[in-house]
Scaffold this motif. Structure first.
Motif, PDB file in Angstrom:
ATOM      1  N   GLY A   1      -3.892 -16.513  -1.380  1.00  0.00           N
ATOM      2  CA  GLY A   1      -2.960 -15.441  -1.089  1.00  0.00           C
ATOM      3  C   GLY A   1      -3.341 -14.684   0.162  1.00  0.00           C
ATOM      4  N   SER A   2      -2.479 -13.790   0.530  1.00  0.00           N
ATOM      5  CA  SER A   2      -2.674 -12.961   1.719  1.00  0.00           C
ATOM      6  C   SER A   2      -3.862 -12.028   1.546  1.00  0.00           C
ATOM      7  CB  SER A   2      -1.430 -12.108   1.969  1.00  0.00           C
ATOM      8  OG  SER A   2      -0.313 -12.909   2.186  1.00  0.00           O
ATOM      9  N   GLU A   3      -4.588 -11.802   2.643  1.00  0.00           N
ATOM     10  CA  GLU A   3      -5.682 -10.843   2.602  1.00  0.00           C
ATOM     11  C   GLU A   3      -5.141  -9.461   2.938  1.00  0.00           C
ATOM     12  OE1 GLU A   3     -10.293 -10.223   4.012  1.00  0.00           O
ATOM     13  OE2 GLU A   3      -9.137 -11.855   4.876  1.00  0.00           O
ATOM     14  N   VAL A   4      -5.506  -8.480   2.135  1.00  0.00           N
ATOM     15  CA  VAL A   4      -5.036  -7.105   2.270  1.00  0.00           C
ATOM     16  C   VAL A   4      -6.214  -6.168   2.006  1.00  0.00           C
ATOM     17  CG1 VAL A   4      -2.658  -7.639   1.574  1.00  0.00           C
ATOM     18  CG2 VAL A   4      -4.356  -7.047  -0.171  1.00  0.00           C
ATOM     19  N   GLU A   5      -5.937  -4.874   2.017  1.00  0.00           N
ATOM     20  CA  GLU A   5      -6.900  -3.872   1.592  1.00  0.00           C
ATOM     21  C   GLU A   5      -6.315  -3.140   0.393  1.00  0.00           C
ATOM     22  OE1 GLU A   5      -9.316  -2.724   5.574  1.00  0.00           O
ATOM     23  OE2 GLU A   5      -7.298  -1.901   5.410  1.00  0.00           O
ATOM     24  N   VAL A   6      -7.175  -2.820  -0.573  1.00  0.00           N
ATOM     25  CA  VAL A   6      -6.726  -2.232  -1.835  1.00  0.00           C
ATOM     26  C   VAL A   6      -7.620  -1.040  -2.175  1.00  0.00           C
ATOM     27  CG1 VAL A   6      -6.344  -2.672  -4.300  1.00  0.00           C
ATOM     28  CG2 VAL A   6      -6.000  -4.515  -2.646  1.00  0.00           C
ATOM     29  N   ARG A   7      -6.999   0.016  -2.691  1.00  0.00           N
ATOM     30  CA  ARG A   7      -7.767   1.144  -3.222  1.00  0.00           C
ATOM     31  C   ARG A   7      -8.102   0.816  -4.678  1.00  0.00           C
ATOM     32  NH1 ARG A   7      -5.544   5.674  -4.136  1.00  0.00           N
ATOM     33  NH2 ARG A   7      -3.383   5.114  -3.811  1.00  0.00           N
ATOM     34  N   TYR A   8      -9.316   0.361  -4.921  1.00  0.00           N
ATOM     35  CA  TYR A   8      -9.767  -0.064  -6.253  1.00  0.00           C
ATOM     36  C   TYR A   8      -9.560   1.060  -7.266  1.00  0.00           C
ATOM     37  CZ  TYR A   8     -12.904  -1.522 -10.000  1.00  0.00           C
ATOM     38  OH  TYR A   8     -13.434  -1.860 -11.223  1.00  0.00           O
ATOM     39  N   LYS A   9      -8.792   0.753  -8.317  1.00  0.00           N
ATOM     40  CA  LYS A   9      -8.495   1.695  -9.402  1.00  0.00           C
ATOM     41  C   LYS A   9      -7.953   3.034  -8.899  1.00  0.00           C
ATOM     42  CE  LYS A   9     -11.450  -0.370 -12.825  1.00  0.00           C
ATOM     43  NZ  LYS A   9     -10.676  -0.748 -13.952  1.00  0.00           N
ATOM     44  N   GLY A  10      -7.320   3.016  -7.716  1.00  0.00           N
ATOM     45  CA  GLY A  10      -6.713   4.223  -7.179  1.00  0.00           C
ATOM     46  C   GLY A  10      -7.680   5.189  -6.525  1.00  0.00           C
ATOM     47  N   ARG A  11      -8.892   4.765  -6.318  1.00  0.00           N
ATOM     48  CA  ARG A  11      -9.877   5.648  -5.687  1.00  0.00           C
ATOM     49  C   ARG A  11      -9.642   5.726  -4.185  1.00  0.00           C
ATOM     50  NH1 ARG A  11     -14.284   2.901  -9.440  1.00  0.00           N
ATOM     51  NH2 ARG A  11     -13.788   4.019 -11.342  1.00  0.00           N
ATOM     52  N   GLU A  12     -10.492   6.468  -3.482  1.00  0.00           N
ATOM     53  CA  GLU A  12     -10.275   6.747  -2.058  1.00  0.00           C
ATOM     54  C   GLU A  12     -10.572   5.575  -1.123  1.00  0.00           C
ATOM     55  OE1 GLU A  12     -11.884  10.552  -0.647  1.00  0.00           O
ATOM     56  OE2 GLU A  12     -12.294  10.960  -2.758  1.00  0.00           O
TER      57      GLU A  12
END
Length: 133
Positions: A1-12
């Motif tokens: 899949g596409s590489e993205v950036e994610v805020r793990y569990k909604g953190r900063e």
């Protein structure tokens, strides 16, 4: 899949991840607001499911400097650690020149109406998140 950036569990903090798949609610309006994603984090290989779109950005995307009323958001109610969904109903800040990111008065606070009906005024900018652009 596409590489993205994610805020793990909604953190900063943003972490690199790969999109594995997504699900769509029955009432989806094709805006992506009703999608939830399954991601796999690049660094440690852990996976997270049911990640809302607002917690995902393409690499290099930023949140807008000026936040407008009506935008979906996630906010840390009362300055806590957990994020709750809501809508911006008022925000300070002003676009002076839409073509120039540097030429604006950035948002410093907002009023938020949470999905459960609670409202919170004067929420500092570092306590809420909107979709990156």
């Amino acid at each position: 899949g596409s590489e993205v950036e994610v805020r793990y569990k909604g953190r900063e903090k943003w972490f690199r991840a790969f999109l594995l798949n997504y699900t769509t609610d029955d009432d989806d309006d094709f805006s992506g607001l009703h999608h939830s994603y399954h991601v796999k984090y690049r660094d440690d290989g852990s996976e997270e499911s049911n990640v809302p779109r607002i917690r995902i950005r393409h690499i290099g995307q930023l949140e807008p400097l000026v936040i407008k009323a009506g935008l979906r958001c996630e906010a840390r109610y009362g300055g806590g650690k957990k994020c709750f969904g809501g809508v911006i109903i008022w925000a300070d800040g002003k676009d002076i020149d839409d073509s120039n990111r540097e030429n604006c008065l950035p948002t410093t606070q907002a009023m938020i109406e949470y999905d459960d009906g609670d409202k919170e005024a004067s929420v500092p900018r570092d306590m809420f998140y909107v979709q990156c652009v």
